[in-house]
Design a protein around this motif. Structure first.
Motif, PDB file in Angstrom:
ATOM      1  N   ILE A   7      -4.823   6.324  -0.481  1.00 47.89           N
ATOM      2  CA  ILE A   7      -3.787   5.323  -0.652  1.00 47.89           C
ATOM      3  C   ILE A   7      -4.207   4.344  -1.739  1.00 47.89           C
ATOM      4  O   ILE A   7      -5.326   4.410  -2.244  1.00 47.89           O
ATOM      5  CB  ILE A   7      -3.476   4.583   0.676  1.00 47.89           C
ATOM      6  CG1 ILE A   7      -4.746   3.993   1.279  1.00 47.89           C
ATOM      7  CG2 ILE A   7      -2.819   5.517   1.669  1.00 47.89           C
ATOM      8  CD1 ILE A   7      -4.524   3.301   2.613  1.00 47.89           C
ATOM      9  N   GLU A  35      -0.549   9.652  -4.211  1.00 47.94           N
ATOM     10  CA  GLU A  35       0.272  10.712  -4.825  1.00 47.94           C
ATOM     11  C   GLU A  35       1.555  10.147  -5.431  1.00 47.94           C
ATOM     12  O   GLU A  35       1.910  10.454  -6.564  1.00 47.94           O
ATOM     13  CB  GLU A  35       0.614  11.774  -3.769  1.00 47.94           C
ATOM     14  CG  GLU A  35       1.366  12.960  -4.359  1.00 47.94           C
ATOM     15  CD  GLU A  35       2.043  13.833  -3.315  1.00 47.94           C
ATOM     16  OE1 GLU A  35       1.951  13.516  -2.113  1.00 47.94           O
ATOM     17  OE2 GLU A  35       2.681  14.821  -3.718  1.00 47.94           O
ATOM     18  N   PHE A  40      -7.958   3.692  -2.669  1.00 44.59           N
ATOM     19  CA  PHE A  40      -9.015   3.829  -1.663  1.00 44.59           C
ATOM     20  C   PHE A  40      -8.555   4.789  -0.573  1.00 44.59           C
ATOM     21  O   PHE A  40      -7.451   5.327  -0.647  1.00 44.59           O
ATOM     22  CB  PHE A  40      -9.413   2.465  -1.092  1.00 44.59           C
ATOM     23  CG  PHE A  40      -8.305   1.677  -0.448  1.00 44.59           C
ATOM     24  CD1 PHE A  40      -7.376   0.975  -1.227  1.00 44.59           C
ATOM     25  CD2 PHE A  40      -8.193   1.603   0.921  1.00 44.59           C
ATOM     26  CE1 PHE A  40      -6.359   0.237  -0.638  1.00 44.59           C
ATOM     27  CE2 PHE A  40      -7.166   0.862   1.513  1.00 44.59           C
ATOM     28  CZ  PHE A  40      -6.262   0.191   0.740  1.00 44.59           C
ATOM     29  N   VAL A  91       0.863  -1.188   0.000  1.00 44.48           N
ATOM     30  CA  VAL A  91       0.000   0.000   0.000  1.00 44.48           C
ATOM     31  C   VAL A  91       0.898   1.237   0.000  1.00 44.48           C
ATOM     32  O   VAL A  91       1.783   1.354   0.847  1.00 44.48           O
ATOM     33  CB  VAL A  91      -0.888   0.025   1.263  1.00 44.48           C
ATOM     34  CG1 VAL A  91      -1.742   1.280   1.292  1.00 44.48           C
ATOM     35  CG2 VAL A  91      -1.745  -1.221   1.343  1.00 44.48           C
ATOM     36  N   SER A  93       1.053   5.750  -0.900  1.00 43.63           N
ATOM     37  CA  SER A  93       0.198   6.925  -1.071  1.00 43.63           C
ATOM     38  C   SER A  93      -0.133   7.062  -2.559  1.00 43.63           C
ATOM     39  O   SER A  93       0.697   6.818  -3.429  1.00 43.63           O
ATOM     40  CB  SER A  93       0.899   8.185  -0.561  1.00 43.63           C
ATOM     41  OG  SER A  93       1.802   8.671  -1.533  1.00 43.63           O
ATOM     42  N   ASP A 145      -7.928   5.473   3.587  1.00 41.97           N
ATOM     43  CA  ASP A 145      -7.854   4.803   4.882  1.00 41.97           C
ATOM     44  C   ASP A 145      -8.818   5.500   5.844  1.00 41.97           C
ATOM     45  O   ASP A 145      -9.537   6.419   5.453  1.00 41.97           O
ATOM     46  CB  ASP A 145      -6.411   4.730   5.394  1.00 41.97           C
ATOM     47  CG  ASP A 145      -5.905   6.049   5.943  1.00 41.97           C
ATOM     48  OD1 ASP A 145      -6.681   7.022   5.982  1.00 41.97           O
ATOM     49  OD2 ASP A 145      -4.728   6.109   6.319  1.00 41.97           O
ATOM     50  N   LYS A 146      -8.846   5.040   7.104  1.00 42.52           N
ATOM     51  CA  LYS A 146      -9.879   5.544   8.021  1.00 42.52           C
ATOM     52  C   LYS A 146      -9.684   7.018   8.392  1.00 42.52           C
ATOM     53  O   LYS A 146     -10.568   7.639   8.943  1.00 42.52           O
ATOM     54  CB  LYS A 146      -9.937   4.656   9.262  1.00 42.52           C
ATOM     55  CG  LYS A 146     -10.382   3.245   8.883  1.00 42.52           C
ATOM     56  CD  LYS A 146     -10.744   2.358  10.034  1.00 42.52           C
ATOM     57  CE  LYS A 146     -11.096   0.972   9.467  1.00 42.52           C
ATOM     58  NZ  LYS A 146     -11.428  -0.010  10.492  1.00 42.52           N
ATOM     59  N   LYS A 147      -8.501   7.537   8.105  1.00 43.44           N
ATOM     60  CA  LYS A 147      -8.273   8.969   8.334  1.00 43.44           C
ATOM     61  C   LYS A 147      -8.478   9.758   7.043  1.00 43.44           C
ATOM     62  O   LYS A 147      -8.156  10.934   6.968  1.00 43.44           O
ATOM     63  CB  LYS A 147      -6.852   9.190   8.861  1.00 43.44           C
ATOM     64  CG  LYS A 147      -6.666   8.731  10.299  1.00 43.44           C
ATOM     65  CD  LYS A 147      -6.370   9.883  11.235  1.00 43.44           C
ATOM     66  CE  LYS A 147      -6.470   9.472  12.693  1.00 43.44           C
ATOM     67  NZ  LYS A 147      -5.185   9.431  13.377  1.00 43.44           N
ATOM     68  N   ARG A 162      -6.879   9.376   4.217  1.00 42.78           N
ATOM     69  CA  ARG A 162      -5.691   9.480   3.367  1.00 42.78           C
ATOM     70  C   ARG A 162      -5.914   8.685   2.082  1.00 42.78           C
ATOM     71  O   ARG A 162      -6.401   7.552   2.119  1.00 42.78           O
ATOM     72  CB  ARG A 162      -4.463   8.897   4.063  1.00 42.78           C
ATOM     73  CG  ARG A 162      -3.988   9.654   5.279  1.00 42.78           C
ATOM     74  CD  ARG A 162      -2.686   9.022   5.817  1.00 42.78           C
ATOM     75  NE  ARG A 162      -2.418   9.481   7.167  1.00 42.78           N
ATOM     76  CZ  ARG A 162      -2.802   8.825   8.277  1.00 42.78           C
ATOM     77  NH1 ARG A 162      -3.457   7.679   8.177  1.00 42.78           N
ATOM     78  NH2 ARG A 162      -2.533   9.308   9.468  1.00 42.78           N
TER      79      ARG A 162
END
Lengths: 423, 423
Positions: A75, A50, A67, A46, A48, A69-71, A73
């Motif tokens: 990724i 970007e 997708f 996994v 980023s 993540d829970k924050k 971000r």
């Protein structure tokens, strides 16, 4: 309660039989890489989004398994390993004070329509030499790949590496005096060679706005099929020609020239490659691409780092596996179970366990029965497992305390204690 | 253009040095599994969310790296391998006609707060025996794990396996005549033993609604520390005790008893385990859990399949790696580069390439210089790489056509042709 027990769409389960096939390929990759002095690295699957988008060309970017993540971000599962490799180098820039020779076998993911040889995941073997600008480095990468293919039983009658040069195309384009802004499209047309007719190519060059004579010269360039012809067409003192000549000479010296073929129409990723480029094709009918690579000197710069000369290669397991299947090459040399141990009664169980333990301590891959078995069932199962030896603990073994191994191909019996430890 | 070059939060990059450490552990796992007759399998790292949630306990479910694919399917990075294994078995039910012994080294992902020994990914070694209900199977799994730990240099002074039994806890609970609906919570309290004080345990049992005498008996149960005491407390003809006695006897026979300790408070996943359960702890101060497993007979049923007796184990690389670090155990035996080849001038380059090729054909891991180097620089670099031999192609080698390898520890020179192929 019904559910689908198949793997995630486009991805593969590896049962023991298919795992052994996969491992056979991975071993060939590993051995070739280690023999050639590459060191293994790995990075998270996994990354980023970007990072992956900065490196990827337009076509790859919308195939990413991206997708949040829970924050929140952004990724993505990696579509290739190269961006991770570049990131790792830039995170430890002191590594740039010497040459790095890195290899990895990285699972990569692409969300694309599935067809033969195209899944949503594959394992990609990567070889990269970071920080070396000599043709020796290009040849190291190329010959490591050829060695791996050979160790899988593939010879020059089975595959060929077509070798071109992006810097040679640059030189030609400059010599032709064509408009710089059309260079990328011109290369794209070159890349179509062999896939469409000559008149189709001419039409495409015309549509690009080239004059009649420019179209003619462009088609002439496309008809160049040997390095000698290319050298005649190239500007005097061409470094691209000198590099190619050196690479082919190294090939002759190493006896690898039957695998190497000059081909001007090998173009590869437009934003990425800068020098010699190559692509390995199977000769089994369809000339599928098995691996590809070349010199890319501006990757680190594109990620905010310095200019560093690099050369690398990627080879996927899916197309390679299909080639091996079609050619019916042996794909799982490794024998799994070497000895089987079985027993007749619960009383014989401790002796069977002890026998298995001794064999394992001697280095034999040993399958121990997990319940009592009649001799017939045990020996039948042992033969089916293609074990070399079978040890059965029956009543007399328990009484006498001594155990014999039966060599399954000859029927010969040998005392357990006289079996030597494997080296 | 500034960007973060570190790995995705909570995940690891593996540079050559850390990769070698990882590989050292993987090799120990692989060898132990193969010696014990397990076969490798693998499955996609991405599974349907439904599958993972069905197997996972409540605590794991909200730690899943879940997301949607481009068609809106709910998928997730796996948090463990077991659901995939069960799915694979149910997708090929004919496998259930014989015993399957499967192993894998699977990267698993959990989205959790990070601390020492807790990352968002780790590699987990799994061993599973599917379709065998004998204690021999439990012992096979357990002894394979102990063998792997031993081959990493860890002895009984470094770790201990605490062994309990879920069926024994069931028998005790039934004997105590406690309310069935409180069984799970009762087990949870047992699991707290050693982590909280006895009066704290008493308070918890009271809060559960147990009478004063039931609290007293429950605490008595918790004070049972040997299998003999447990056998006295157990109902007559206890099969749980018989199984544990057999397991410990197998341990004595194999000389593994110093690693095995009876512990009633080993409970593990409540919805999952059904028989013998065990957990390996390091003895380095904190008694961290390095691996755990046991018998689970209802997994396949919970996924809509038949009842199949299973026993398995999982061992992660992160805590194990920390233990090896703290004990300063050798972690990367494998020598990478065995021979280096360098050269003085561009004229010497072909001879250097040829030398490297010969050494590689003889099976030596060979690093070839990628540019000309002065002798001092070359030999300095060769020593730093801890190569055993170094071959330098200078002017005289080019003139005479013969090349010598220098043994770096003795300085002795040997002719290239007299170096034998590695076995």
């Amino acid at each position: 309660m019904s559910m689908n027990y198949g793997p995630t769409r486009g991805m593969r389960d590896f049962y023991p039989d298919t795992y052994r096939k996969r491992e056979h390929v991975f071993q060939a990759w590993r051995n070739a890489a280690l023999l050639h002095g590459f060191e293994f690295v790995d990075a998270p699957i996994v990354e980023s989004l970007e990072l992956l988008e900065r490196k990827a060309g337009e076509e790859i970017s919308d195939q990413l398994y991206a997708f949040e993540d829970k924050k929140g971000r952004a990724i993505s599962l990696r579509g290739e390993f190269t961006p991770s490799m570049a990131r790792m180098i830039l995170n430890r820039r002191e590594l740039l004070s010497s040459v790095q020779k890195w290899t990895t076998i990285a699972q990569c993911f692409r969300y694309e329509r599935m067809s033969r040889g195209r899944k949503r995941e594959h394992y990609q073997w990567n070889l990269d030499i970071i920080g070396a600008d000599s043709v020796v480095a290009d040849f190291e990468v190329l010959s490591t790949a050829i060695d791996a293919m050979q160790s899988l039983g593939l010879g020059s009658e089975n595959f060929v590496v077509k070798i071109g040069s992006r810097s040679l195309l640059n030189e030609f384009y400059t010599k032709l005096g064509l408009p710089p802004e059309e260079y990328r499209e011109w290369c794209r047309i070159l890349d179509r060679k062999g896939k469409v007719t000559t008149s189709d190519l001419e039409r495409r060059f015309s549509e690009l706005g080239l004059s009649e004579s420019e179209v003619t010269t462009s088609v002439q360039v496309l008809e160049i099929s040997t390095l000698t012809e290319a050298a005649e067409f190239a500007p005097p003192g061409s470094t691209a020609i000198a590099d190619l000549e050196q690479l082919f000479q190294f090939g002759v010296n190493a006896g690898l020239d039957p695998f190497m073929e000059f081909s001007l129409s090998i173009v590869r990723g437009l934003d990425y490659y800068t020098g010699i480029v190559f692509e390995g094709f199977d000769r089994v009918g369809e000339m599928r691409s098995i691996f590809g690579g070349g010199r890319y000197d501006y990757l680190l710069r594109s990620l905010g780092g310095p200019d560093v000369p690099c050369v690398g290669l990627g080879m996927g397991d899916v197309v390679l596996g299909e080639t091996l299947d079609e050619l019916d090459r042996p794909q799982a040399k490794e024998q799994m179970t070497e000895v089987t141990v079985g027993y007749m009664t619960p009383e014989a169980e401790p002796m069977a366990l002890n026998t298995a333990r001794q064999l394992r301590e001697k280095g034999y891959r040993t399958d121990l029965a997990l319940k009592v078995e009649a001799p017939r069932a045990f020996f039948g199962r042992s033969s089916a497992m293609k074990a070399g030896m079978a040890v059965y603990v029956g009543q007399s073994e328990v009484e006498t305390g001594s155990v014999f191994a039966k060599l399954l191909n000859t029927g010969e019996l040998i005392a357990l204690d006289s079996i030597e430890a494997k080296q």
